[in-house]
Motif scaffolding. Structure first.
Motif, PDB file in Angstrom:
ATOM      1  N   THR A  81     188.553 -19.660  66.303  1.00 15.99           N
ATOM      2  CA  THR A  81     187.106 -19.875  65.956  1.00 15.99           C
ATOM      3  C   THR A  81     187.302 -21.197  65.277  1.00 15.99           C
ATOM      4  O   THR A  81     186.467 -22.129  65.405  1.00 15.99           O
ATOM      5  CB  THR A  81     186.452 -19.021  65.222  1.00 15.99           C
ATOM      6  N   ASP A  82     188.145 -21.421  64.303  1.00 19.26           N
ATOM      7  CA  ASP A  82     188.475 -22.819  63.711  1.00 19.26           C
ATOM      8  C   ASP A  82     188.694 -23.968  64.484  1.00 19.26           C
ATOM      9  O   ASP A  82     188.038 -24.920  64.123  1.00 19.26           O
ATOM     10  CB  ASP A  82     189.666 -22.378  62.526  1.00 19.26           C
ATOM     11  N   LYS A  83     189.506 -23.594  65.363  1.00 15.57           N
ATOM     12  CA  LYS A  83     189.762 -24.646  66.583  1.00 15.57           C
ATOM     13  C   LYS A  83     188.599 -25.210  67.309  1.00 15.57           C
ATOM     14  O   LYS A  83     188.239 -26.141  67.452  1.00 15.57           O
ATOM     15  CB  LYS A  83     191.129 -24.159  67.492  1.00 15.57           C
ATOM     16  N   PHE A  84     187.768 -23.861  67.677  1.00 16.82           N
ATOM     17  CA  PHE A  84     186.423 -24.203  68.436  1.00 16.82           C
ATOM     18  C   PHE A  84     185.581 -25.140  67.576  1.00 16.82           C
ATOM     19  O   PHE A  84     185.111 -26.007  68.139  1.00 16.82           O
ATOM     20  CB  PHE A  84     185.971 -22.853  68.584  1.00 16.82           C
ATOM     21  N   TRP A  85     185.489 -25.191  66.201  1.00 15.55           N
ATOM     22  CA  TRP A  85     184.587 -25.697  65.496  1.00 15.55           C
ATOM     23  C   TRP A  85     184.932 -27.207  65.334  1.00 15.55           C
ATOM     24  O   TRP A  85     184.208 -28.085  64.776  1.00 15.55           O
ATOM     25  CB  TRP A  85     184.271 -24.756  64.072  1.00 15.55           C
ATOM     26  N   GLU A  86     186.074 -27.644  65.574  1.00 17.32           N
ATOM     27  CA  GLU A  86     186.583 -28.875  65.556  1.00 17.32           C
ATOM     28  C   GLU A  86     185.910 -29.619  66.512  1.00 17.32           C
ATOM     29  O   GLU A  86     185.377 -30.924  66.238  1.00 17.32           O
ATOM     30  CB  GLU A  86     188.059 -29.133  65.845  1.00 17.32           C
ATOM     31  N   HIS A  87     185.572 -29.062  67.721  1.00 11.91           N
ATOM     32  CA  HIS A  87     184.635 -29.632  68.713  1.00 11.91           C
ATOM     33  C   HIS A  87     183.814 -28.893  69.431  1.00 11.91           C
ATOM     34  O   HIS A  87     184.151 -28.425  70.522  1.00 11.91           O
ATOM     35  CB  HIS A  87     185.887 -30.510  69.950  1.00 11.91           C
ATOM     36  N   PRO A  88     183.044 -28.301  68.711  1.00 12.18           N
ATOM     37  CA  PRO A  88     182.109 -27.183  69.294  1.00 12.18           C
ATOM     38  C   PRO A  88     181.358 -27.370  70.504  1.00 12.18           C
ATOM     39  O   PRO A  88     181.537 -26.327  71.487  1.00 12.18           O
ATOM     40  CB  PRO A  88     180.725 -27.123  68.149  1.00 12.18           C
TER      41      PRO A  88
END
Length: 191
Positions: free
Chosen positions: A94-101
């Protein structure tokens, strides 16, 4: 890393990033290897030096996340309950996803809607489950071949996470973190 290795990794990273962006915004089937190569400013031949297929671009991205997932679980506090440790480790995704939502939600949607990609994702997930089960068994001081708790806990955690991820991929306006929390609360009531 030598200068040659760093340069090679840089080209691989740029190629992967360009390819992932194309797939996210245009779809997996609609994106060609030639388009991926052109977007990264390399030849088709160069593409094949780094990846065997366009599926491998996605899998490479997932492989990196899998390694980080294992490291995240290993670094969780020893006193943390097992289900919580796995839930917190899954924040790597989820942290990785929020870098480029926007790109991430599109890529997640393409993955869950494309049988070849979903199959490769689930194939990777099988390896991650084995690694996390071994790490969780170590944390719990049990033998995973004799005690089913670590493997069941990891399997349930991934089921909860995948349910949240699929819902988010198909409904990107929803909050992924809230969905993960809700799914974990349902899967592990009272924990």
């Amino acid at each position: 890393m030598s200068l040659v290795e760093r340069k090679r990794q840089l080209v691989r990273d740029e190629l992967a990033e360009a390819a992932l962006k194309l797939v996210a915004f245009h779809g997996f089937e609609e994106t060609t290897i030639d388009q991926m190569a052109a977007a990264a400013g390399v030849s088709r031949r160069t593409f094949f030096r780094y990846f065997q297929s366009k599926e491998d671009v996605i899998i490479e991205f997932l492989s990196d996340l899998g390694r980080k997932l294992s490291e995240a679980l290993h670094s969780r506090p020893a006193s943390e309950p097992p289900a919580e440790a796995v839930r917190q480790a899954l924040r790597v995704f989820t942290d990785k996803f929020w870098e480029h939502p926007e790109k991430s939600s599109r890529l997640a949607r393409v993955t869950v809607e494309t049988p070849a990609l979903l199959g490769r994702y689930l194939e990777r997930q099988t390896a991650w489950k084995q690694t996390l089960t071994a790490e969780l068994a170590r944390r719990m001081a049990v033998d995973p071949s004799a005690d089913l708790r670590p493997s069941v806990l990891v399997a349930v955690a991934f089921a909860a996470f995948d349910t949240a991820l699929t819902r988010w991929a198909l409904n990107p306006g929803e909050d992924l973190n809230a969905l993960v929390e809700e799914c974990f609360a349902l899967a592990f009531p009272g924990s």
